[in-house]
Design an enzyme around this catalytic site. Structure first.
Site, PDB file in Angstrom:
ATOM      1  N   PRO B 165       0.669  -1.181  -0.225  1.00  0.00           N
ATOM      2  CA  PRO B 165       0.087   0.070   0.148  1.00  0.00           C
ATOM      3  C   PRO B 165       0.851   1.559   0.202  1.00  0.00           C
ATOM      4  CG  PRO B 165       0.217  -0.589   2.903  1.00  0.00           C
ATOM      5  CD  PRO B 165       1.372  -1.735   1.304  1.00  0.00           C
ATOM      6  N   CYS B 166       2.006   1.200   0.149  1.00  0.00           N
ATOM      7  CA  CYS B 166       2.873   2.835   0.847  1.00  0.00           C
ATOM      8  C   CYS B 166       2.372   3.705  -0.775  1.00  0.00           C
ATOM      9  CB  CYS B 166       4.335   1.932   1.194  1.00  0.00           C
ATOM     10  SG  CYS B 166       5.241   0.901   0.137  1.00  0.00           S
ATOM     11  N   LYS B 167       2.405   3.085  -1.713  1.00  0.00           N
ATOM     12  CA  LYS B 167       2.398   3.767  -2.943  1.00  0.00           C
ATOM     13  C   LYS B 167       0.741   4.425  -3.347  1.00  0.00           C
ATOM     14  CE  LYS B 167       6.813   4.900  -4.000  1.00  0.00           C
ATOM     15  NZ  LYS B 167       7.302   3.453  -4.559  1.00  0.00           N
TER      16      LYS B 167
END
Lengths: 300, 229
Positions: B165-167
């Site tokens: 999910p980080c981006k």
């Protein structure tokens, strides 16, 4: 941070004496002797058990060996949890050494993540560090670091090099002078009594009126069932109060307030060292109180 | 903070509820599951897909999934012996589960999924990877999804595959900003899922988009559904 160094070292160098025994149904060419090892609390099972694997594979045939996995009293051990956490959660009330059973077949697909290589452990560890920084600094500190710094963090853990690790990690533990602490405190609370693997919520180190939050505040807010109130036998009008069974002593100073969490966020240990020596009483007292209140399953 | 407005947990739950309402209308199978202590939950869907057997398919437990075919499109009778060449296995049905959870650390939705044969045997990561369409493989490796890894489901505690999910917020924020500019209401769950889902075999019928743009879009939600045209 330098005055916390002794606590940081104590956490880093924590060890659990462990006895590994091969599962009795594994097929061996000769008897397999148990293997003893001191496991680092802050590391991961699959990272530190190469010798264990080699030891048992010596008495087995290649065709009988597939992915190694570990179990304690019937419970498959999640390698992606820090070793100290697994011990505290499952075996801390048993006598040492910690007796772990080693398996090479019938990998429990529904319970355990696969660990095909060290790269997977590194990816998992780094993703934990990144998530913690997302909470502490909106990912600014971790993202500003170079790849070689990330690598140094991992190598420090892998090779048990405290100084190498902390040379980088200290940057992840700082916050601007004008702030009172991190944006949110990265924490996870594990309990054996719940289906949910852990509790993780957004929690600020400072309240809206500027008071530093304590561990007790955190527990009361996110895990109230673990905090048993002590109800007085007689209630005097105007004086009735519900107090938790322990006194979450205010940990002085913004830095120390987050020391507890520092330990988790950076190293993933299960036991939170609340403070340095002069506050050591707090941790012991907390444990006693918690036991007495019958919420022993609570382990931070 | 300003991010909470876009991606706070309440917002997430609201948009999931709207999404599920539409799913129920069209029988798309999404439902909400609350966690045992009811403090949070996730959206989930299960569907079945047929492995597309080819002449090059391998023996053994590895599922050589060529492309994702929805079950409705599969031919009803089982593959005839004449249709397969020497080494092929019979068509196998794979059960896919998709879970949409909220990450409070990154304040974005996250897609968890797992796949297994009907007898319970799970698919390995490399089998899942093989099933990803070529055009998505390149993009997956470049991000914004980074990659697929196996992780523990934060509510069920079981192994699932996850798109990182980080981006997510990087590509989701522009979508929301633009829609607010032109006063068009967008269900960000619909937008997000329509972007990340197809990479792992999850497709959304177009009616989700038209339903979203017809909603009043007030965050407190409405109980009465407007009829779709």
């Amino acid at each position: 941070m330098t005055d916390d160094k002794d606590v940081l070292r104590d956490v880093w160098f924590g060890r659990i004496p462990t006895c590994f025994t091969l599962y009795q149904d594994e097929i061996t060419e000769r008897e397999a002797e148990p293997y003893y090892l001191l496991l680092p609390r802050v590391s991961y099972l699959t990272l530190v058990t190469d010798k264990v694997k080699k030891h048992f594979q010596k008495v087995m045939r290649q065709e009988d060996i597939s992915e190694i996995w570990f179990e304690y009293e019937g419970t498959p051990l999640k390698w992606h949890y820090p070793i100290g956490l697994l011990f505290d959660l499952l075996a801390s009330s048993s006598a040492l050494p910690w007796n772990i059973t080693v398996h090479f077949k019938s990998f429990p697909e529904k319970d355990l993540l696969h660990c095909p290589s060290k790269d997977v452990i590194e990816a998992h560890f780094m993703s934990c560090v990144k998530e913690a920084d997302a909470l502490k600094h909106k990912s600014q500190v971790i993202n500003e670091m170079q790849k070689k710094d990330h690598k140094q963090l991992w190598m420090g853990l892998q090779n048990d090099r405290f100084d190498q690790f902390w040379a980088i990690n200290r940057k992840l533990m700082e916050y601007p002078a004008e702030e009172n602490g991190f944006r949110y405190i990265p924490f996870r609370i594990y309990q054996t009594t719940t289906e949910r693997p852990f509790i993780q919520k957004l929690f600020r180190p400072v309240s809206t009126d500027g008071q530093l939050h304590t561990l007790g505040d955190l527990l009361k807010e996110v895990c109230p069932s673990a905090v048993a109130p002590e109800v007085p036998n007689t209630v005097l009008p105007g004086e009735a109060k519900i107090e938790p069974t322990f006194e979450p002593s205010r940990i002085a100073g913004g830095r120390k307030a987050s020391l507890a969490v520092k330990c988790w966020a950076s190293q993933g240990p299960s036991r939170v060292f609340i403070a340095r020596k002069k506050f050591h009483w707090f941790r012991t007292k907390l444990k006693q109180q918690v036991f007495r209140a019958g919420v022993q399953k609570f382990q931070l | 903070m300003e991010e909470d407005e876009f991606f706070g947990e309440k917002t997430f739950q609201h948009y999931c509820a709207e999404f599920i309402k539409h799913s129920q209308k069209i029988g798309d199978g999404w439902e909400w599951r609350a966690s045992k202590d009811c403090s949070d939950g996730y959206m989930c869907k299960t569907h079945f897909q047929v492995k597309n057997g080819t002449a090059m398919s391998h023996q053994g437990t590895s599922a050589h999934v060529q492309t994702f075919l929805p079950v409705e499109e599969a031919v009803d009778p089982p593959l005839d012996d004449f249709e397969v060449t020497e080494t092929t296995t019979a068509a196998e049905v794979i059960k896919y589960e998709y879970h949409v959870l909220y990450s409070c650390s990154y304040q974005v939705p996250v897609l968890y999924f797992r796949a297994s044969f009907l007898d319970g045997r799970p698919l390995a990561l490399k089998d899942i990877w093989e099933g990803v369409h070529e055009c998505y493989k390149m993009r997956l490796l470049q991000g914004p999804w980074d990659t697929i890894t196996q992780q523990e489901h934060p509510i069920l505690g079981q192994p699932f595959f996850v798109l990182h999910p980080c981006k997510t917020s990087e590509f989701l924020i522009p979508v929301l900003k633009n829609s607010r500019k032109i006063n068009r209401n967008v269900n960000y769950i619909t937008s997000w899922l329509s972007m990340v889902g197809p990479a792992v075999g999850l497709n959304l019928p177009l009616s989700y988009a038209t339903a979203a743009s017809q909603e009043e879009g007030n965050v407190s939600g409405q109980d009465n559904q407007r009829p779709l045209i």
